[in-house]
Design a protein around this motif. Structure first.
Motif, mmCIF file in Angstrom:
data_model
loop_
_atom_site.group_PDB
_atom_site.id
_atom_site.type_symbol
_atom_site.label_atom_id
_atom_site.label_comp_id
_atom_site.label_asym_id
_atom_site.label_seq_id
_atom_site.Cartn_x
_atom_site.Cartn_y
_atom_site.Cartn_z
ATOM 1 N N TYR A 121 0.829 -1.216 0.000
ATOM 2 C CA TYR A 121 0.000 0.000 0.000
ATOM 3 C C TYR A 121 0.859 1.261 0.000
ATOM 4 C CZ TYR A 121 -3.782 -3.229 0.836
ATOM 5 O OH TYR A 121 -4.682 -4.259 0.698
ATOM 6 N N SER A 144 1.784 -0.169 5.821
ATOM 7 C CA SER A 144 1.107 -1.290 6.458
ATOM 8 C C SER A 144 1.062 -2.525 5.557
ATOM 9 C CB SER A 144 -0.321 -0.897 6.833
ATOM 10 O OG SER A 144 -1.041 -0.580 5.666
ATOM 11 N N HIS A 145 0.899 -3.664 6.174
ATOM 12 C CA HIS A 145 0.752 -4.949 5.501
ATOM 13 C C HIS A 145 1.978 -5.363 4.689
ATOM 14 C CE1 HIS A 145 -3.453 -5.254 6.681
ATOM 15 N NE2 HIS A 145 -3.581 -3.990 6.344
ATOM 16 N N GLU A 149 4.696 -14.387 4.333
ATOM 17 C CA GLU A 149 3.860 -13.271 3.880
ATOM 18 C C GLU A 149 4.288 -12.729 2.515
ATOM 19 O OE1 GLU A 149 4.770 -10.767 7.144
ATOM 20 O OE2 GLU A 149 3.215 -11.594 8.440
#
Lengths: 161, 341
Positions: free
Chosen positions: B246, B251-252, B259
């Motif tokens: 993002y 984030s993420h 992941e």
């Protein structure tokens, strides 16, 4: 730190080493015994290059406590060839250009050996599933899958190693 | 829910190497007294096959069996200078340096052989199997091992050679802005077929077909393998990998292989490759270099295939299911563009 004696068979030879509390099997094999064929990749069980066989089953040696192999039979890539005769999987990997940088290769070979030992004539899908815990960054997997199928076809994958 | 099949195309004109202040690579070749040859490089084999290809190039130039050549790479303390393994420059730059070094070493080996055979070195040829003989008179012969041994122990010569290949800095013409940053281009075209699921936004790569023009394929199996692996990397860049999903929001972001997504062995697609050989005039034996270009065309081709399938134009990689679903929603449904027949 307490050390504990552990005895096991590695590629057919009897071994006895002292392991530290909490030491993992990969570290014991590489540092304690000097078998450098299992590789350290991620250290958390996600890349598969540290795969070794314990009593014929594939295990992630980085996540296995060294002391748990007491009395077990271990196989690493170092135990695949017999003398200077390559295992059918090694020969097929070489013939099929199934390695580029080579870092994933020991884990791929061990995952493939575990598959062929229990299923000498796997389908393509079964090969894909057998190596799905192993990451390769170079080859695009296709040559590895093909090499394992070739080794199975050659039929002597179980005869040595 | 429906699966939409789409086809995307991309072609590429890829420069071999780069030129920011000149682009040199060096090679040093010497024999040991037993007639085996060492090629010393600082160039790195990343798994792409640099050692195999430079070994072939050295053996071909020296006129000795490939088994008699050893390539030592990747110690910049002891090897001669190299700019590095990047920009698809290895085969082209390092290969040319190896040819120059091997030619010099070969000429010393032939001089040593000529002295032993009492002939003119210009009359000598190699058979590529470890023998040197007088042209047209195969019985007047000496092995490369004997020639290298005689050079060392009787004649006091080093059978050795130095090589450098330099693409010099190209100045910019102040009048026209013209310059020549690269001397050699490789080319490719790639078609990819995908299925896009309009309910989940997931992409399934169904088939890849490509044609690569790489000069001469110095080791055809290695080239094909590099192209297959590289296309996987391109596919992975296009639809899986990112450290900043993002961006500029952090984030993420993935922290490990749990992941950080990559296509696994079950996600790959059949890939048919045609290799076209048009030897490059300034390449070693006509070779250019597959290098990075084996991944590059896959990215635009996949973006085009998604547009062709569902009418969503992705302009930021990777092509995630989320972006596809948002695009489909913004368009009021999957709206593949009208197809021209």
């Amino acid at each position: 730190m307490a050390k504990k004696p552990v005895r096991f068979h590695l590629n057919g030879s009897e071994k006895a080493v002292f392991v530290e509390d909490g030491q993992n099997l990969l570290d014991m094999l590489r540092r304690g015994i000097g078998d450098l064929t299992p590789k350290y990749g991620c250290g958390q069980g996600t890349c598969g290059t540290c795969t070794v066989l314990i009593d014929g089953e594939p295990h992630l040696s980085c996540l296995t406590l060294a002391e748990t192999v007491e009395g077990r039979q271990l196989t690493t890539t170092a135990g695949l060839a017999s003398g200077n005769r390559l295992h059918a999987l090694q020969a097929a990997f070489m013939e099929g250009f199934a390695a580029q940088c080579g870092y994933c290769t020991p884990g791929m070979l061990m995952a493939a050996k575990a598959l062929l030992d229990r299923n000498p004539n796997p389908s393509r899908q079964e090969v894909v599933e057998a190596i799905s815990g192993n990451i390769c960054r170079c080859t695009g997997y296709e040559p590895i899958i093909n090499a394992i199928l070739e080794a199975a076809k050659s039929g002597d994958a179980r005869h040595y190693g | 829910m429906a699966l939409h099949r789409g086809r995307g195309f991309a072609s590429i004109n890829y420069p071999i190497g780069m030129n920011l202040g000149g682009d040199p690579s060096q090679a040093l070749v010497h024999s040991n007294p037993g007639g085996k040859f060492m090629v010393a490089l600082s160039s790195i084999d990343l798994g792409q096959g640099m050692k195999s290809v430079t070994r072939q190039i050295a053996a071909e130039t020296l006129g000795v069996p490939v088994e008699d050549v050893y390539v030592d790479t990747a110690d910049s303390d002891t090897g001669p200078h190299c700019m590095g393994s990047f920009a698809s420059r290895g085969t082209h730059r390092v290969g040319n340096a190896v040819i120059q070094a091997a030619l010099e070493a070969r000429s010393v080996m032939l001089e040593a052989a000529a002295e032993e055979l009492e002939v003119d070195p210009a009359d000598l040829v190699t058979d590529g199997k470890g023998n040197i003989h007088v042209k047209g008179a195969p019985s007047k012969s000496i092995t490369t091992a004997e020639a290298c041994g005689a050079a060392q122990f009787k004649q006091g010569r080093t059978v050795s050679g130095r090589g450098i290949f330099l693409i010099p800095l190209s100045e910019v013409d102040p009048e026209t802005g013209e310059m020549t940053p690269v001397s050699c281009f490789a080319h490719a075209a790639l078609i990819v077929d995908v299925d896009v699921d309009d309910e989940t936004g997931e992409i399934d790569v169904v088939q890849m077909n490509s044609a690569y023009e790489l000069g001469r394929a110095l080791n055809p199996r290695l080239v094909e393998q590099q192209l297959i692996g590289g296309a996987w990397m391109g596919m992975s860049h296009a639809a899986w990998e990112t450290t900043e999903p993002y961006y500029p929001e952090r984030s993420h972001g993935p922290l490990d292989f749990n992941e950080y997504l990559m296509p696994g062995p079950g996600d790959i697609a059949p890939h048919d490759i045609a290799i076209l050989e048009r030897p490059a005039p300034d390449g070693p034996f006509g070779g250019k270099g597959p290098g990075e270009m084996c991944a590059n065309p896959v990215l635009p081709a996949m973006v085009n295939a998604v547009f062709n399938a569902v009418g969503v134009r992705i302009d930021e990689l990777p092509i995630t299911p989320e972006k596809i679903l948002r695009g489909i929603r913004a368009n009021g449904g999957a709206r593949p563009p009208a197809r021209r027949n």
